[in-house]
Scaffold this motif. Sequence first.
Motif, short mmCIF file in Angstrom:
data_model
loop_
_atom_site.label_atom_id
_atom_site.label_comp_id
_atom_site.label_asym_id
_atom_site.label_seq_id
_atom_site.Cartn_x
_atom_site.Cartn_y
_atom_site.Cartn_z
N ASP A 108 0.86 -1.15 0.35
CA ASP A 108 0.14 -0.24 0.22
C ASP A 108 0.53 1.32 0.35
O ASP A 108 1.17 2.10 -0.76
CB ASP A 108 -0.56 0.13 1.38
N TYR A 109 2.22 1.22 0.62
CA TYR A 109 3.03 2.68 0.80
C TYR A 109 4.33 1.96 -0.49
O TYR A 109 4.78 2.53 -0.12
CB TYR A 109 3.39 2.48 2.28
N PRO A 126 1.21 7.65 3.87
CA PRO A 126 0.29 7.06 4.85
C PRO A 126 -0.86 8.17 5.07
O PRO A 126 -0.33 9.40 4.74
CB PRO A 126 1.53 7.17 5.78
N GLU A 127 -2.70 8.17 5.92
CA GLU A 127 -2.77 8.88 6.03
C GLU A 127 -2.82 9.74 7.28
O GLU A 127 -2.71 8.08 8.63
CB GLU A 127 -3.71 8.97 4.47
N ASP A 130 -4.29 6.05 9.70
CA ASP A 130 -4.20 4.86 9.12
C ASP A 130 -2.58 4.05 10.24
O ASP A 130 -2.16 5.51 11.47
CB ASP A 130 -3.26 4.87 8.27
N ILE A 132 0.11 2.20 10.85
CA ILE A 132 1.38 1.97 10.70
C ILE A 132 2.19 0.62 11.76
O ILE A 132 2.67 0.84 12.49
CB ILE A 132 1.76 2.02 9.04
N ARG A 147 -1.05 4.47 15.36
CA ARG A 147 -1.52 5.28 14.52
C ARG A 147 -0.76 6.55 13.90
O ARG A 147 0.04 7.59 15.25
CB ARG A 147 -2.92 5.68 14.38
N LYS A 246 1.13 -1.36 6.36
CA LYS A 246 -0.02 -0.41 6.75
C LYS A 246 -0.37 -2.02 7.53
O LYS A 246 -1.25 -2.48 6.55
CB LYS A 246 -1.56 0.20 5.68
N ASN A 270 -9.33 -0.43 11.75
CA ASN A 270 -10.19 0.94 11.45
C ASN A 270 -8.90 1.79 12.41
O ASN A 270 -8.74 1.47 13.88
CB ASN A 270 -11.36 0.99 11.90
#
Length: 270
Positions: A108-109, A126-127, A130, A132, A147, A246, A270
């Motif tokens: 994903d990253y 990353p947002e 997320d 991680i 997070r 992630k 989440n």
Amino acid sequence: MNFDFSLVLVLVTALAGVLWLLDRLMLAPKRQQAVKDAEATAGRSLDERERHALLRQPGWADTARSMFPVLLVVLVVRSFLYEPFQIPSGSMLPTLKIGDFILVNKYDYGLRLPVTNTRILANNDPERGDVIVFRYPEDTSINYIKRVVGVPGDVITYQDKVLYINGQPQPQTLLAKLPPSRPEQLLLDEKLDGEAHRIFRDVYRPVINGTWRVPEGQYFVLGDNRDNSKDSRYWGFVPEELLVGKAAAVWMHWKDFFSLPDFSEVRQIN
């Protein structure tokens, strides 16, 4: 010294591949020639038993031939797709519990080489919100999970146990006091950019106040167990080059060696 499984897996896979090629390119032709020489000497074709005896691989070559494809698949999946991790501490409670086994999305990253963690193909960044996995900046042989609350350019403030991003407080809603009679811990719902997750706050633990500006290419991370987490408030930012992936899902919970694995808590993170 921490056990570097990635390095061991790369070395074992490479060794199996070299041994397999050695047998295939150098020793197998010699065995074929031995069959031809035996047939020429005998003046007839060898029967199946005789051919099998001359063509039989050494034990090490047969093991390498069998193991190399398996090891290669494991290496590719673990390095570029998904990697399993076990949660060793309570710093991410209530989101993740000690004994949770999680899958980490490695692509994903961006795709990274095993061992060196060098990114060879960019993907998403990353947002906020997320969860991680990354290599601990003060000892890169250790993996941490936290997070993301601050991305490059953000100004992060932690004041009186409330998180502020670029001057805006992130809403917290009380869900429970634990225990209800004489609470020592609060369970709260916190929202980052409108996305909710749960956190713990200790009632009596001293607060750590501060303000940090997130540099380019780095991230500010917190544990969901806010008063029981060593995170960016203590040791600073997470550089992009230390990202592992992630956290995607919990696939098993295994409390300890003397308990049975529990698959009833399979869920997305989440």
